[in-house]
Enzyme design. Structure first.
Site, PDB file in Angstrom:
ATOM      1  N   LYS A  43       0.814  -1.214   0.000  1.00 17.96           N
ATOM      2  CA  LYS A  43       0.000   0.000   0.000  1.00 17.96           C
ATOM      3  C   LYS A  43       0.848   1.264   0.000  1.00 17.96           C
ATOM      4  O   LYS A  43       0.358   2.355   0.290  1.00 17.96           O
ATOM      5  CB  LYS A  43      -0.962  -0.012   1.194  1.00 17.96           C
ATOM      6  CG  LYS A  43      -1.908  -1.212   1.146  1.00 17.96           C
ATOM      7  CD  LYS A  43      -3.178  -0.995   1.916  1.00 17.96           C
ATOM      8  CE  LYS A  43      -4.141  -2.173   1.674  1.00 17.96           C
ATOM      9  NZ  LYS A  43      -5.261  -2.185   2.604  1.00 17.96           N
ATOM     10  N   GLU A  98      -1.084  -8.794  20.509  1.00 13.86           N
ATOM     11  CA  GLU A  98      -0.905  -9.741  21.598  1.00 13.86           C
ATOM     12  C   GLU A  98      -0.863 -11.154  21.058  1.00 13.86           C
ATOM     13  O   GLU A  98      -1.293 -11.410  19.933  1.00 13.86           O
ATOM     14  CB  GLU A  98      -2.023  -9.604  22.622  1.00 13.86           C
ATOM     15  CG  GLU A  98      -3.380 -10.017  22.101  1.00 13.86           C
ATOM     16  CD  GLU A  98      -4.432  -9.971  23.206  1.00 13.86           C
ATOM     17  OE1 GLU A  98      -5.213  -9.014  23.224  1.00 13.86           O
ATOM     18  OE2 GLU A  98      -4.464 -10.894  24.034  1.00 13.86           O
ATOM     19  N   TYR A 159      -6.189   1.818  33.192  1.00 10.06           N
ATOM     20  CA  TYR A 159      -7.137   2.908  32.954  1.00 10.06           C
ATOM     21  C   TYR A 159      -7.935   3.145  34.214  1.00 10.06           C
ATOM     22  O   TYR A 159      -8.201   4.277  34.623  1.00 10.06           O
ATOM     23  CB  TYR A 159      -8.110   2.598  31.821  1.00 10.06           C
ATOM     24  CG  TYR A 159      -7.499   1.991  30.583  1.00 10.06           C
ATOM     25  CD1 TYR A 159      -6.142   2.171  30.263  1.00 10.06           C
ATOM     26  CD2 TYR A 159      -8.275   1.235  29.701  1.00 10.06           C
ATOM     27  CE1 TYR A 159      -5.609   1.601  29.133  1.00 10.06           C
ATOM     28  CE2 TYR A 159      -7.742   0.674  28.572  1.00 10.06           C
ATOM     29  CZ  TYR A 159      -6.404   0.836  28.286  1.00 10.06           C
ATOM     30  OH  TYR A 159      -5.883   0.272  27.179  1.00 10.06           O
ATOM     31  N   GLU A 209       0.304  -7.975  38.881  1.00 11.58           N
ATOM     32  CA  GLU A 209      -0.700  -9.020  38.964  1.00 11.58           C
ATOM     33  C   GLU A 209      -0.005 -10.339  39.267  1.00 11.58           C
ATOM     34  O   GLU A 209       1.226 -10.400  39.296  1.00 11.58           O
ATOM     35  CB  GLU A 209      -1.498  -9.106  37.647  1.00 11.58           C
ATOM     36  CG  GLU A 209      -0.658  -9.430  36.429  1.00 11.58           C
ATOM     37  CD  GLU A 209      -1.452  -9.418  35.128  1.00 11.58           C
ATOM     38  OE1 GLU A 209      -2.339  -8.566  34.995  1.00 11.58           O
ATOM     39  OE2 GLU A 209      -1.177 -10.249  34.257  1.00 11.58           O
ATOM     40  N   HIS A 247      -4.437 -13.347  30.692  1.00  2.07           N
ATOM     41  CA  HIS A 247      -3.047 -13.066  30.327  1.00  2.07           C
ATOM     42  C   HIS A 247      -2.268 -14.349  30.409  1.00  2.07           C
ATOM     43  O   HIS A 247      -2.370 -15.083  31.387  1.00  2.07           O
ATOM     44  CB  HIS A 247      -2.391 -12.122  31.352  1.00  2.07           C
ATOM     45  CG  HIS A 247      -2.698 -10.689  31.123  1.00  2.07           C
ATOM     46  ND1 HIS A 247      -2.124  -9.698  31.860  1.00  2.07           N
ATOM     47  CD2 HIS A 247      -3.516 -10.084  30.238  1.00  2.07           C
ATOM     48  CE1 HIS A 247      -2.585  -8.535  31.443  1.00  2.07           C
ATOM     49  NE2 HIS A 247      -3.441  -8.751  30.466  1.00  2.07           N
TER      50      HIS A 247
END
Lengths: 292, 380, 292, 380
Positions: A43, A98, A159, A209, A247
């Protein structure tokens, strides 16, 4: 100053012509980030709402002076994209994609590390330096400029915490998502080191975590090298052992890597640990208040 | 993805790591036939994706085919840590002079591949690491360097293995195990015990094998080894729909975007006095169909008394999630009350969509904590 | 100071129990080098004329504090030996072994380079800092202490030139053989940089040969970065094109890499080039004389 | 080690790089038979380990088997740059729409692997590099990174290849060429031309292939491709004895230890007015038998009028070389005078051995220059 991304960031988006890449790439530009190029093989010569598209990152770097890339290609093509960026001279790689194969990422880590490349992700929300630049998918509208540096393994949880900080009138120097995959380009320690050196950052919030031992290592590092106050949060107290919690990173095997163990390691080094995002924000607010 | 012993051994065999002859059996007569084909005494071994089968009576020696059938009868159907035995591996019995331990894992912390070798095999490696750390040879390998013969030497000398014939065989096994680990995109390959027979032959007597889910697309032969029945039915259904779901034991069904936020939601539910019924992550791109699928999985759990949507959108968009909720309500009969909390990308649009449709039994809350409290109240 | 090897060198010899390894390893020790260990798998616990032998380099480093290795194992085992040394924490690798597969050495080069490892060879005679240490096969008795740094792609040719320097009363700071294989661990430039920084070195002799473009690159580097006088020699003026002359390195393909081209490149940058070893020594002597 | 076109293409084929169908022939009737088996027009191509065969008439199109036999007749026995044609490759003739160039080499200077691709194929790449450098896409690859698909893209876009079908085929060829290069331990794999047929099919029409001699032990299949007859008989004899020997055109036979010193000796011989007869390097470990073998090779050259030993010993020991000289003199009839210069390890011992034996016609000189002058005098 801010860390990772700032006013000097010149961003190329690998995968800018994809649906998500375009949405977030242009949002980053709207926020004020210098989005100078996109790369999509085949492109070259087109543009995405005015941002020129190139076939290769090398061309993008040559033509636009890009110094940072956001990798927004599907996971199977992400390793190739990262090598392409690094070999084209890009110094900062932010990989939103991911689910890269762990062995591929392990090789990338060991390839880029001695070359001085900065990398966030894979599986990260990017980095936001409010008022300067946003690279990634962090919803910038909920954050404001300020002195709290946030580093996190988790996107949406970041967030949440940033949002609660904002509600208490605390702004951010930079919010850094290091990513949730088993191997990511930067550790907590890498980012703590930067926040410690960053003039704008006065307080650091670390969002960890379950799984791995990054939080434990960070605790040891903080005790040795970080003079600024650090507030921590650990997600996953109620996670049952031996189960993968979304995760790839968030798995507890046996006794190590539990939220409780991480909390204790941090507290043993004098780091305050909040039990909910709300409590973390309260702790940060009172610490910031005590300092000013 | 975890492999059964027999699957791991099949991969070992392909990479030239010596294993004993064996057959798979799912019924006692199959076990007898397998023992007949193999000849001599056999070991009947429960195939389960969990540890501790030995203590649970899942491994038995059988002197002859009749005995094998009988032992199989006793093992099939056993519940070992919640895993019901449905498959047996019938293997030629080995004489064991020594039991060693060899593994290769993905060391996330060190960002290296980690080999471990010890002559203290046959027990849990954590125990050896804790009680006799000096007996455990560890070696990190840089993946860019790849396997080099010295690595095997450092392990072998480090573990104190002095017999030259053993050294030679183990050096080769170490090399092949590295290849096996890398070429199958494994996260763990463990041989415990790695035995030495009275004749001095070294062989893998067990296998623990985990393959990176994200790399399975490169290995269709390994992907095929997946046994859907090894997982609880809810998780199986979720996997089929591409939803990340872990069944838990409470009443509040939880659905969020991002593993960290969902884990945090679980913790907050517990803190405000509730019990989470599940972990369910919509993931990054969460589209409307994903929401429908996830709700279908969550509501299939009869323990669920209320449902909490905790969305802080980045790459996900709240308007899309809102549409998904409405679509699910129109497609599936959902009796439980739903609590929704939206923030981030297009949060207002999402709230507006829900306000416009105003489905019954749906509650929008402004904060995560408020939403958690409401969901726990509604589940009470 | 001297470069590469000096009084701080603590040498482990990989292959010390082999015929050649023992002969030269013990000669190095007799010269005064601290030869602290040998490594031969399976011979750990033995000794070679009092030098302890270990099964692995890691043990040797742990027990003796070795910081430099001399690799004297057959070519097929040399790559393994080098990785073993580097991963055991050895910072300086001197590989006497010759004939490593070129692809293996290319990987080694790219592996060790960003890790800051110093390497000479493969196919090199080693390094001699007269009066301080000798690591390798350079016949030390023909050299004496002094101010001339010699860097060379060829072993015996280096001895020839060093010998002629000695006959004219010139001693050496360090004689460095970088090796004749197609890929070697250090370039002329790497060693020139060290000589430039070395207090003891006042004059540099560079011994090149046909093939490749290392001499041309060195010429450019000298013009930019080297303030000390450099005298050069190039072997292979009479070599016919397209023939491999022993060293895998010494091959001319077409017009580039000829002795004449190298001589011209050096002279264009103000480097004096001698046509015979004798002339090189004469030039060095007159330059040294002019400076003192 | 250089491979013939047909051998390189065989390796290309094994790695999935498309080549035309072909057969080897060493006689005109074999060429006819090959053309019959292949069918249609064929190209008869001289197989020689040198360039310029096209200009020398070593490549001819043949319309039918009879024509192929005739063309073979004309090409076999041709002398191309000193290489006599003994083998032909009979290959199905290709229609050529475009001629590209693709190669992968070992860039010693950059310590990287170097890809080059240009649409200006069919000519010498040095010419393209000199006259149209902008048309030549180059890309260095770090061997630790290995092949990555972007590398093919950079080459293809860099060379300006715009047709998507060509892009796809060439991307695959680039990847396979990388694998071929690494897995055969090649120093050079060149495809010139890489053609595009009128139907859009991309194919390797020629091959230039050099394999690392030091890695041949890993590739017995490639080692087997060595054609001893491709080398001059003296070099062949030397190789069999493990002596590094290159035949030159003068009268002074030269023997030294170390390539640099031997090259320097050649230069010095020329400077003092002589002409070297050969390059001969005893190498590092030079034992007595090595000296005997080398002398045997050198004296087999009837042009040799004197022999110069120039030894500056490091790993080599002069006493061992001296013994070798004496042994050679006792085994072989050597009529030429021998001049010996020893320095370095055990030089005195070496000189003593020669002085003690005092063979006739052997002269020991103190310096390299003296020795060179003496050898030239003696050859006059």
């Amino acid at each position: 100053m801010a860390v990772i991304v700032d006013g000097d960031t010149r961003l190329v988006v690998q995968g800018l012509t994809g649906r998500e890449g375009r949405f977030h790439g242009l949002r980053n530009r709207d926020y004020g980030t210098s989005v100078v190029a996109g790369v999509t093989p085949g492109k070259g010569g087109q543009d995405a709402d005015g941002v020129p598209i190139f076939d290769t990152v090398a061309e993008a770097v040559e033509e636009t002076g890009a110094n940072t890339t956001m990798v927004f290609v599907p996971a199977r093509f992400a390793a190739d994209a990262i090598y392409e960026a690094v070999d084209a001279g890009i110094g900062t790689v932010i990989c939103i994609a991911e689910g890269l194969a762990a062995h591929e990422m392990l090789r990338i880590y060991n390839y880029i590390r001695p070359r001085g490349i900065t990398m966030l992700g894979p599986n990260c929300p990017g980095a936001l330096s409010p008022g300067k630049a946003n690279v990634g998918i962090i919803p910038a509208e909920i954050f404001r400029e300020g002195a709290v540096g946030v580093v996190s393994r988790s996107g949406t949880l970041t967030y949440q915490i940033g949002h609660e900080l904002t509600q208490r009138g605390l702004g951010n120097s930079t919010i850094v998502g290091i990513g949730g995959d088993p191997v990511v380009g930067s550790s907590f320690i890498d980012i703590l080191e930067r926040f410690e050196a960053d003039d704008e950052t006065e307080l650091i919030v670390l969002v960890g975590e379950i799984g791995g031992d990054e939080e434990e290592k960070a605790a040891a590092y903080i005790a040795e090298h970080v003079t600024k106050p650090v507030i921590a949060y650990i997600a996953g107290f109620t996670a049952p052992p031996g189960k993968t919690m979304g995760h790839a990173g968030a798995i507890i095997s046996g006794s190590s890597g539990t939220a409780q163990a991480k909390k204790e390691a941090l507290e043993a080094r004098g780091v305050q640990v909040g039990t909910t995002p709300t409590e973390v924000a309260d702790l940060a607010a009172s610490t910031a208040g005590a300092r000013t | 993805m975890d492999l059964y012993e027999y699957q791991g051994k099949e991969l070992f065999r392909r990479f030239g790591i010596p294993v004993s002859e064996g057959r798979l059996a799912t019924t006692p007569p199959e076990a007898r036939a397998a023992a007949e084909e193999i000849g001599g005494p056999v070991v009947v071994k429960a195939q389960v994706l969990t540890g501790g089968r030995g203590k649970a009576g899942g491994v038995k020696l059988a002197d002859d085919p009749g005995d094998a059938e009988q032992k199989a009868e006793g093992i099939l159907g056993l519940d070992i840590n919640g895993h019901v035995v449905r498959k047996l591996w019938i293997e030629s019995a080995s004489e064991i002079a020594k039991e060693y331990y060899l593994s290769i894992t993905f060391d996330r912390g060190a960002k290296r591949v980690l080999f471990m070798l010890t002559t203290e095999g046959g027990v849990e490696i954590e125990e050896v690491a804790a009680t006799k750390p000096e007996a455990l040879a560890r070696l990190h390998v840089d993946p860019l360097e790849g396997f080099q013969p010295y690595q095997a030497r450092r392990l072998i000398y480090g573990a104190g293995i002095a017999d030259p014939e053993e050294q030679k065989q183990i050096a080769k096994i170490v090399e092949q195990l590295y290849r096996c680990f890398v070429e199958t995109d494994a996260m763990l390959c463990e041989i415990n015990p790695l035995i030495v027979t009275p004749e001095g032959e070294v062989r893998a007597l067990d296998s623990k094998f985990t393959v990176d889910d994200n790399a399975l697309y490169k290995h269709p032969d390994v992907e095929e080894m997946r046994d859907p029945e090894a997982y609880p039915p809810e998780e199986r259904a979720a996997r089929e729909k591409g939803v990340t779901y872990v069944k838990l034991d409470g009443e509040v069904g939880i659905l969020g975007n991002g593993a960290g936020l969902v884990m945090s939601t679980l913790d907050v539910i517990a803190l405000v006095g509730g019990r989470p019924a599940n972990f369910c992550d919509l993931g990054g791109g969460g589209d409307a169909q994903g929401v429908v699928d996830a709700l279908e999985v969550i509501t299939a759990d009869s323990q669920v008394r209320s449902i909490l949507f905790n969305i802080f959108a980045g790459i996900t968009r709240c308007d899309v999630v809102a549409q998904g909720i409405l679509e699910a309500l129109s497609q599936i009969k959902i009796e439980q009350p739903i609590v929704v909390r939206f923030d981030g990308t297009n949060a207002e649009e999402g709230r507006q969509i829900l306000a416009d449709a105003a489905p019954p039994n749906l509650h929008v809350e402004p904060t995560m904590l408020d939403a958690a409290r409401r969901a726990v109240e509604l589940a009470a």
